[in-house]
Design a protein around this motif. Structure first.
Motif, short mmCIF file in Angstrom:
data_model
loop_
_atom_site.label_atom_id
_atom_site.label_comp_id
_atom_site.label_asym_id
_atom_site.label_seq_id
_atom_site.Cartn_x
_atom_site.Cartn_y
_atom_site.Cartn_z
N THR A 140 61.14 16.92 25.76
CA THR A 140 60.31 16.54 26.86
C THR A 140 60.35 17.57 27.96
OG1 THR A 140 62.08 15.40 27.96
CG2 THR A 140 60.79 14.12 26.43
N LYS A 186 56.09 9.88 23.51
CA LYS A 186 56.55 10.82 22.51
C LYS A 186 58.05 10.59 22.31
CE LYS A 186 54.88 14.96 22.28
NZ LYS A 186 54.55 16.38 22.58
N SER A 195 61.29 11.71 20.31
CA SER A 195 61.86 12.80 19.50
C SER A 195 63.11 12.30 18.80
CB SER A 195 62.20 14.00 20.39
OG SER A 195 61.03 14.52 20.99
N THR A 216 63.80 17.96 13.65
CA THR A 216 63.29 17.11 14.73
C THR A 216 61.91 16.60 14.35
OG1 THR A 216 64.49 18.28 16.48
CG2 THR A 216 62.54 17.05 17.13
N GLU A 260 58.78 14.17 15.82
CA GLU A 260 58.24 13.52 17.01
C GLU A 260 57.27 12.42 16.59
OE1 GLU A 260 56.58 16.74 19.25
OE2 GLU A 260 58.47 17.11 20.30
N TYR A 261 57.49 11.24 17.12
CA TYR A 261 56.62 10.09 16.86
C TYR A 261 55.77 9.84 18.09
CZ TYR A 261 59.72 9.04 12.91
OH TYR A 261 60.44 9.11 11.74
N THR A 300 52.72 11.58 13.79
CA THR A 300 54.05 12.19 13.74
C THR A 300 53.89 13.70 13.66
OG1 THR A 300 54.17 12.05 11.33
CG2 THR A 300 55.11 10.21 12.59
N TYR A 310 66.42 11.23 28.02
CA TYR A 310 66.73 12.30 27.06
C TYR A 310 68.21 12.64 27.08
CZ TYR A 310 67.01 15.57 31.01
OH TYR A 310 67.37 16.22 32.17
N GLU A 318 59.39 22.14 22.60
CA GLU A 318 58.13 21.41 22.45
C GLU A 318 56.97 22.36 22.23
OE1 GLU A 318 55.59 18.34 25.18
OE2 GLU A 318 57.75 18.43 25.42
#
Length: 199
Positions: free
Chosen positions: A2, A76, A78, A85, A87-88, A100, A148, A198
């Protein structure tokens, strides 16, 4: 991971509120107003979005935030699954998974050291991101808007930002003990360091 978007205070009233806020808080003008509005108006919470990702025992969530993807705001989430990793993207109103994104080979190679450090940190405790969010909301009586794992901390540390009555606070939690270490103003430096994960 993030990233936090910091915007300058542009209204005299906003500056005035910020100056009166306690040292451990930040005024609403310090947060990106659109993401904050999307977070506070969402029917689903950060914890809901982690649950919706439904990754089971396949990994550990280490970051969740409201992000804009293809013109729409989504949560998002992670998740570290093995050495990868994933990400959803979660719809903040319905809680449905809208997509995803998994690291490709080059991303894995570039992030290898960070991923190994994160994996080692998470292995030191069973305390979860969801538990950190719940603790932060209880401590501040606010709504969590971002959470996070601080990968750059020497020990496992969760950072959760909460919002209430125009004020954003950051709750820093010791990941090994599951106890609050401090409550401060949001720390943008950590997010800036992690933007490359990211990109």
């Amino acid at each position: 991971m993030t990233k936090l978007k910091i915007i300058p205070a542009i209204l005299a009233l906003g500056i005035g509120v910020a100056s009166m806020a306690p040292a451990h808080a930040s005024s609403i003008d310090d947060k990106d107003s659109h993401e904050l509005q999307a977070s506070t108006n969402a029917a689903k919470t950060l914890s809901d979005s982690i649950k919706a990702a439904n990754y089971g025992n396949a990994g550990r969530a280490f970051s969740v935030s409201m992000e804009k993807e293809d013109g729409k705001y989504v949560y998002k989430v992670s998740v570290l699954q093995g050495d990868t990793t994933v990400e959803y993207l979660i719809d903040p109103q319905s809680g449905a998974v809208s997509g995803t994104d998994e690291e490709d080979f080059l991303d894995k190679l570039f992030d290898w050291n960070d991923t190994r450090r994160l994996k080692d940190q998470l292995a030191t405790s069973a305390f979860s991101l969801t538990q950190a969010i719940s603790l932060a909301e209880t401590q501040t009586d606010g709504r969590a808007i971002e959470a996070y794992v601080d990968e750059h901390a020497a020990e496992l540390t969760f950072k959760v930002q909460t919002y209430k009555d125009g004020t954003v606070k950051q709750v820093n939690i010791d990941g090994k003990t599951g106890k609050v270490a401090s409550i401060t103003a949001p720390d943008s430096d950590d997010f800036e360091k992690e933007e490359r994960r990211e990109d």
